[in-house]
Motif scaffolding. Structure first.
Motif, PDB file in Angstrom:
ATOM      1  N   TYR A   2     -22.535   3.695 -45.002  1.00 55.94           N
ATOM      2  CA  TYR A   2     -21.096   3.650 -45.296  1.00 55.94           C
ATOM      3  C   TYR A   2     -20.286   3.538 -44.011  1.00 55.94           C
ATOM      4  CZ  TYR A   2     -21.713   4.672 -50.200  1.00 55.94           C
ATOM      5  OH  TYR A   2     -22.051   4.584 -51.528  1.00 55.94           O
ATOM      6  N   VAL A   3     -19.356   2.622 -44.024  1.00 54.58           N
ATOM      7  CA  VAL A   3     -18.425   2.465 -42.901  1.00 54.58           C
ATOM      8  C   VAL A   3     -17.104   3.124 -43.271  1.00 54.58           C
ATOM      9  CG1 VAL A   3     -17.120   0.784 -41.555  1.00 54.58           C
ATOM     10  CG2 VAL A   3     -19.516   0.344 -42.101  1.00 54.58           C
ATOM     11  N   CYS A   4     -16.637   2.812 -44.462  1.00 53.58           N
ATOM     12  CA  CYS A   4     -15.376   3.378 -44.950  1.00 53.58           C
ATOM     13  C   CYS A   4     -15.693   4.377 -46.066  1.00 53.58           C
ATOM     14  CB  CYS A   4     -14.482   2.255 -45.474  1.00 53.58           C
ATOM     15  SG  CYS A   4     -12.904   2.835 -46.105  1.00 53.58           S
ATOM     16  N   LEU A   5     -15.585   5.638 -45.720  1.00 56.22           N
ATOM     17  CA  LEU A   5     -15.890   6.678 -46.707  1.00 56.22           C
ATOM     18  C   LEU A   5     -14.797   6.785 -47.763  1.00 56.22           C
ATOM     19  CD1 LEU A   5     -17.338   9.469 -44.403  1.00 56.22           C
ATOM     20  CD2 LEU A   5     -18.580   7.905 -45.886  1.00 56.22           C
ATOM     21  N   CYS A   6     -13.574   6.571 -47.374  1.00 54.99           N
ATOM     22  CA  CYS A   6     -12.460   6.695 -48.326  1.00 54.99           C
ATOM     23  C   CYS A   6     -12.598   5.707 -49.486  1.00 54.99           C
ATOM     24  CB  CYS A   6     -11.130   6.461 -47.622  1.00 54.99           C
ATOM     25  SG  CYS A   6     -10.740   7.678 -46.372  1.00 54.99           S
ATOM     26  N   GLU A   7     -13.059   4.497 -49.170  1.00 51.06           N
ATOM     27  CA  GLU A   7     -13.161   3.458 -50.190  1.00 51.06           C
ATOM     28  C   GLU A   7     -14.614   3.155 -50.559  1.00 51.06           C
ATOM     29  OE1 GLU A   7     -10.623   2.268 -51.773  1.00 51.06           O
ATOM     30  OE2 GLU A   7      -8.988   2.982 -50.532  1.00 51.06           O
ATOM     31  N   VAL A  35     -10.884  -1.997 -47.186  1.00 50.24           N
ATOM     32  CA  VAL A  35     -11.357  -1.186 -46.064  1.00 50.24           C
ATOM     33  C   VAL A  35     -10.181  -0.734 -45.175  1.00 50.24           C
ATOM     34  CG1 VAL A  35     -11.857  -3.212 -44.629  1.00 50.24           C
ATOM     35  CG2 VAL A  35     -13.084  -1.083 -44.215  1.00 50.24           C
ATOM     36  N   GLY A  36     -10.185   0.537 -44.804  1.00 48.52           N
ATOM     37  CA  GLY A  36      -9.175   1.044 -43.881  1.00 48.52           C
ATOM     38  C   GLY A  36      -7.806   1.295 -44.464  1.00 48.52           C
ATOM     39  N   ARG A  37      -7.698   1.343 -45.750  1.00 48.03           N
ATOM     40  CA  ARG A  37      -6.360   1.508 -46.350  1.00 48.03           C
ATOM     41  C   ARG A  37      -5.927   2.960 -46.459  1.00 48.03           C
ATOM     42  NH1 ARG A  37      -6.212  -2.931 -51.159  1.00 48.03           N
ATOM     43  NH2 ARG A  37      -6.254  -4.755 -49.843  1.00 48.03           N
ATOM     44  N   GLU A  38      -6.880   3.867 -46.249  1.00 47.53           N
ATOM     45  CA  GLU A  38      -6.515   5.284 -46.374  1.00 47.53           C
ATOM     46  C   GLU A  38      -6.343   5.921 -44.990  1.00 47.53           C
ATOM     47  OE1 GLU A  38      -5.779   6.828 -49.224  1.00 47.53           O
ATOM     48  OE2 GLU A  38      -6.120   4.998 -50.343  1.00 47.53           O
ATOM     49  N   CYS A  39      -7.382   6.555 -44.487  1.00 44.99           N
ATOM     50  CA  CYS A  39      -7.235   7.288 -43.222  1.00 44.99           C
ATOM     51  C   CYS A  39      -7.295   6.386 -41.988  1.00 44.99           C
ATOM     52  CB  CYS A  39      -8.300   8.367 -43.111  1.00 44.99           C
ATOM     53  SG  CYS A  39      -9.955   7.726 -42.796  1.00 44.99           S
ATOM     54  N   GLY A  40      -7.951   5.234 -42.111  1.00 47.27           N
ATOM     55  CA  GLY A  40      -8.021   4.295 -41.000  1.00 47.27           C
ATOM     56  C   GLY A  40      -9.112   4.563 -39.974  1.00 47.27           C
ATOM     57  N   LYS A  41      -9.920   5.592 -40.203  1.00 44.81           N
ATOM     58  CA  LYS A  41     -10.974   5.935 -39.233  1.00 44.81           C
ATOM     59  C   LYS A  41     -12.059   4.866 -39.137  1.00 44.81           C
ATOM     60  CE  LYS A  41     -10.528  10.940 -39.437  1.00 44.81           C
ATOM     61  NZ  LYS A  41     -11.062  12.161 -40.044  1.00 44.81           N
ATOM     62  N   CYS A  42     -12.152   4.039 -40.128  1.00 44.95           N
ATOM     63  CA  CYS A  42     -13.208   3.029 -40.175  1.00 44.95           C
ATOM     64  C   CYS A  42     -12.813   1.705 -39.519  1.00 44.95           C
ATOM     65  CB  CYS A  42     -13.557   2.759 -41.631  1.00 44.95           C
ATOM     66  SG  CYS A  42     -12.094   2.304 -42.595  1.00 44.95           S
ATOM     67  N   ILE A  43     -11.583   1.573 -39.101  1.00 46.73           N
ATOM     68  CA  ILE A  43     -11.076   0.292 -38.597  1.00 46.73           C
ATOM     69  C   ILE A  43     -11.874  -0.189 -37.381  1.00 46.73           C
ATOM     70  CG2 ILE A  43      -9.078  -0.859 -37.560  1.00 46.73           C
ATOM     71  CD1 ILE A  43      -8.200  -0.261 -40.233  1.00 46.73           C
TER      72      ILE A  43
HETATM   73 FE1  FES Z   1     -11.874   3.902 -44.259  1.00 47.86          FE
HETATM   74 FE2  FES Z   1     -10.772   6.296 -44.434  1.00 47.86          FE
HETATM   75  S1  FES Z   1     -12.754   5.801 -43.817  1.00 47.86           S
HETATM   76  S2  FES Z   1      -9.844   4.401 -44.785  1.00 47.86           S
END
Ligand code: FES
Length: 57
Positions: A2-7, A35-43
């Motif tokens: 997983y790269v983006c956990l939020c999505e 991808v990256g629409r929530e916390c942005g840590k995955c950008i």
């Molecule tokens: Fe991708 Fe939070 S980990 S937006």
């Protein structure tokens, strides 16, 4: 992985979209994957994956 956990988006999904749709930018990718629409840590990691894909074009 997983790269983006939020999505719940994996590196494989990102690579598949990049190859299938010839996506070369984060902006282009985000028109297809959220991808990256929530916390942005995955950008940052998403950009790195896209750069890797570009090197293999
Ligand atoms: Fe991708 Fe939070 S980990 S937006």
């Amino acid at each position: 992985m997983y790269v983006c956990l939020c999505e719940a988006i994996t590196d494989k999904q990102i690579r598949n979209v990049a190859r299938k749709y010839h996506v070369t930018s984060l902006k282009g990718l985000r028109q297809i994957l959220p991808v990256g629409r929530e916390c942005g840590k995955c950008i940052r990691q998403t950009r790195e994956i896209l750069q890797e894909e570009l090197r293999h074009l």
